[in-house]
Design a protein around this motif. Structure first.
Motif, short mmCIF file in Angstrom:
data_model
loop_
_atom_site.label_atom_id
_atom_site.label_comp_id
_atom_site.label_asym_id
_atom_site.label_seq_id
_atom_site.Cartn_x
_atom_site.Cartn_y
_atom_site.Cartn_z
N LEU A 4 0.84 -1.20 0.00
CA LEU A 4 0.00 0.00 0.00
C LEU A 4 0.88 1.25 0.00
N ALA A 24 -2.85 0.27 -4.20
CA ALA A 24 -2.53 -1.07 -3.71
C ALA A 24 -2.00 -1.94 -4.84
N VAL A 34 -10.50 -2.55 3.79
CA VAL A 34 -9.42 -1.57 3.87
C VAL A 34 -9.85 -0.40 4.73
N ARG A 72 -13.62 3.20 -2.15
CA ARG A 72 -12.65 2.34 -2.80
C ARG A 72 -13.06 2.09 -4.24
N CYS A 96 -2.84 4.09 5.35
CA CYS A 96 -3.75 3.18 4.68
C CYS A 96 -3.47 1.76 5.18
N ALA A 98 -5.04 -2.66 5.34
CA ALA A 98 -5.93 -3.69 4.82
C ALA A 98 -5.99 -4.86 5.80
#
Length: 122
Positions: A4, A24, A34, A72, A96, A98
């Motif tokens: 990321l 990503a 995410v 997203r 960021c 995930a």
């Protein structure tokens, strides 16, 4: 494996807006939930927003609800954080991340970006 990379941070006056982006890599990105965390100097990393893999459920921290919007685009392998009505207390490094489920706690995060600085001047 997911990598990321955040962008879009910067200096903005109070009341202004910024849009953070997170690019990503990895073919399995669309299968992950995410989100965004932030960390101010001398403070712990805190949850900001999270979204499920298909965008049907979204979570926000109370401090940003009504001002920030997470979204997203799985076709572009991207996550965004639109920030409006910014306040000096929003100043932080924004990360960021995930996870298998919407990451609302640090322990739920599997992958982190390197962070992007957001500074809001009064």
């Amino acid at each position: 494996q997911v990598q990321l990379v955040e962008s879009g941070g910067g200096l903005v006056q109070a009341g202004g807006s910024l849009r953070l982006s997170c690019a990503a890599s990895g073919r399995t990105f669309s299968s992950y939930a995410v989100g965004w965390f932030r960390q101010a100097p001398g403070k712990e990393r805190e949850f900001v927003a999270a979204i499920t893999w298909n965008g049907d459920i979204i979570y926000y921290a109370d401090a940003v609800k009504g001002r920030f919007t997470i979204s997203r685009d799985n076709a572009k392998n991207a996550v965004y954080l639109q920030m409006s009505s910014l306040k000096p207390e929003d100043t932080a490094v924004y990360y960021c991340n995930a996870g298998d489920r919407p990451p609302t706690t640090v322990r739920m995060v599997r992958y982190w970006g390197q962070g992007t600085q957001v500074t809001v001047s009064s």
